[in-house]
Design a protein around this motif. Structure first.
Motif, PDB file in Angstrom:
ATOM      1  N   MET A   1       1.086   2.015   7.981  1.00  9.01           N
ATOM      2  CA  MET A   1      -0.077   2.502   8.721  1.00  9.01           C
ATOM      3  C   MET A   1       0.251   3.823   9.409  1.00  9.01           C
ATOM      4  SD  MET A   1      -1.380  -1.060  10.467  1.00  9.01           S
ATOM      5  CE  MET A   1       0.143  -1.312  11.372  1.00  9.01           C
TER       6      MET A   1
ATOM      7  N   LEU B   1      -7.792  -4.644   2.921  1.00  6.37           N
ATOM      8  CA  LEU B   1      -6.896  -3.827   2.092  1.00  6.37           C
ATOM      9  C   LEU B   1      -7.137  -4.045   0.616  1.00  6.37           C
ATOM     10  CD1 LEU B   1      -3.472  -4.188   3.916  1.00  6.37           C
ATOM     11  CD2 LEU B   1      -4.927  -2.167   3.843  1.00  6.37           C
TER      12      LEU B   1
ATOM     13  N   GLY C   1      -9.109   0.791   8.840  1.00  6.75           N
ATOM     14  CA  GLY C   1      -8.487   0.990  10.134  1.00  6.75           C
ATOM     15  C   GLY C   1      -8.879  -0.086  11.128  1.00  6.75           C
TER      16      GLY C   1
ATOM     17  N   GLY D   1      -6.525   2.608  -2.987  1.00  9.50           N
ATOM     18  CA  GLY D   1      -5.608   3.348  -2.133  1.00  9.50           C
ATOM     19  C   GLY D   1      -5.140   4.643  -2.774  1.00  9.50           C
TER      20      GLY D   1
ATOM     21  N   ASN E   1      -8.778   5.814  -0.379  1.00  9.59           N
ATOM     22  CA  ASN E   1      -9.536   4.922   0.496  1.00  9.59           C
ATOM     23  C   ASN E   1      -8.607   4.221   1.486  1.00  9.59           C
ATOM     24  OD1 ASN E   1     -12.069   5.417  -0.768  1.00  9.59           O
ATOM     25  ND2 ASN E   1     -11.432   4.084  -2.440  1.00  9.59           N
ATOM     26  N   SER E   2      -9.100   4.044   2.691  1.00  8.21           N
ATOM     27  CA  SER E   2      -8.286   3.404   3.725  1.00  8.21           C
ATOM     28  C   SER E   2      -9.156   2.530   4.617  1.00  8.21           C
ATOM     29  CB  SER E   2      -7.562   4.459   4.564  1.00  8.21           C
ATOM     30  OG  SER E   2      -8.489   5.282   5.227  1.00  8.21           O
TER      31      SER E   2
ATOM     32  N   ASN F   1       0.805  -1.217   0.000  1.00  7.37           N
ATOM     33  CA  ASN F   1       0.000   0.000   0.000  1.00  7.37           C
ATOM     34  C   ASN F   1       0.846   1.279   0.000  1.00  7.37           C
ATOM     35  OD1 ASN F   1       0.840  -0.175   2.672  1.00  7.37           O
ATOM     36  ND2 ASN F   1      -1.086   0.615   3.475  1.00  7.37           N
ATOM     37  N   CYS F   2       2.040   1.181  -0.539  1.00 11.52           N
ATOM     38  CA  CYS F   2       2.860   2.374  -0.738  1.00 11.52           C
ATOM     39  C   CYS F   2       3.735   2.145  -1.968  1.00 11.52           C
ATOM     40  CB  CYS F   2       3.696   2.696   0.496  1.00 11.52           C
ATOM     41  SG  CYS F   2       4.918   1.466   0.971  1.00 11.52           S
TER      42      CYS F   2
ATOM     43  N   THR G   1      -4.537   3.203  10.738  1.00 11.11           N
ATOM     44  CA  THR G   1      -5.195   3.272   9.441  1.00 11.11           C
ATOM     45  C   THR G   1      -4.179   3.005   8.348  1.00 11.11           C
ATOM     46  OG1 THR G   1      -4.864   5.661   9.301  1.00 11.11           O
ATOM     47  CG2 THR G   1      -6.957   4.899  10.206  1.00 11.11           C
ATOM     48  N   ALA G   2      -4.627   2.313   7.317  1.00 10.78           N
ATOM     49  CA  ALA G   2      -3.751   1.957   6.194  1.00 10.78           C
ATOM     50  C   ALA G   2      -4.468   2.257   4.890  1.00 10.78           C
ATOM     51  CB  ALA G   2      -3.392   0.469   6.261  1.00 10.78           C
ATOM     52  N   ARG G   3      -3.731   2.851   3.947  1.00 12.24           N
ATOM     53  CA  ARG G   3      -4.298   3.025   2.614  1.00 12.24           C
ATOM     54  C   ARG G   3      -4.567   1.654   2.025  1.00 12.24           C
ATOM     55  NH1 ARG G   3      -0.322   6.278  -1.029  1.00 12.24           N
ATOM     56  NH2 ARG G   3       1.130   5.330   0.403  1.00 12.24           N
ATOM     57  N   LYS G   4      -5.637   1.535   1.267  1.00 16.49           N
ATOM     58  CA  LYS G   4      -5.932   0.280   0.587  1.00 16.49           C
ATOM     59  C   LYS G   4      -4.895   0.053  -0.513  1.00 16.49           C
ATOM     60  CE  LYS G   4     -10.582  -0.880   1.177  1.00 16.49           C
ATOM     61  NZ  LYS G   4     -11.755  -1.305   0.467  1.00 16.49           N
TER      62      LYS G   4
END
Length: 164
Positions: free
Chosen positions: A67, A162, A113, A106, A110-111, A15-16, A98-101
């Motif tokens: 996150m 995710l 948590g 993402g 959208n995320s 997610n990055c 919280t984490a980006r999808k």
């Protein structure tokens, strides 16, 4: 969990961007971690107090998640429960992570948590290797292996979100 290399950790993030994964702070003491007692690897970024990272095995491959969590300060009398391992902590011992999808969702912002132990030491709490600041965990009728299985099931459900 099997021991991981820095390269494996960096390559696992879903997610990055690759650039972000290359720049994130990986624990320096990987060879000293209690790998046999860990069900997933989780750590906080010492240079960015609002960032945490988690790496777990999912469907035969490593999945890394970047996150964020708010830096709120709650009093010692305030107690919260981790949604992964069900450990109760006082004060800031539990945070909404919280984490980006992953993928397009993402990139669109959208995320998902989940409330987790702020130190991400769920595996050690479940096994009794670490005690929360509030004292021993609540006694359960489940054995340690069943608690580990429940924790990993809760983590798996979070990771599934995710991709949804």
């Amino acid at each position: 969990m099997k021991s991981l290399t820095e390269r494996e950790i960096r390559d696992s993030f879903v997610n990055c961007s690759k650039g972000e994964a290359k720049r994130l702070a990986v624990p320096r003491d990987l060879e000293l971690l209690p790998w046999d007692d860990l069900d997933f690897l989780g750590w906080r970024d010492p240079g960015a107090p609002d960032r945490s990272y988690l790496v777990s095995e999912r469907e035969g491959r490593l999945v890394g998640v970047s996150m964020r969590f708010p830096s709120s300060h709650r009093g010692f009398l305030h107690r919260s429960m981790c949604s992964l391992c069900l450990t109760v902590h006082p004060g800031n011992g539990v945070s909404l992570m919280t984490a980006r999808k992953a993928g397009t969702a993402g990139r669109e912002g959208n995320s998902v948590g989940l409330y987790m132990c702020t130190d991400l030491a769920c595996s050690l709490y479940v096994r009794g290797k670490k005690v929360p600041d509030s004292g021993p965990r609540i006694k359960e009728t489940l054995g340690v292996e069943e608690q580990v299985s429940r924790t990993m099931g809760n983590l798996s459900a979070f990771l599934d979100k995710l991709y949804a």
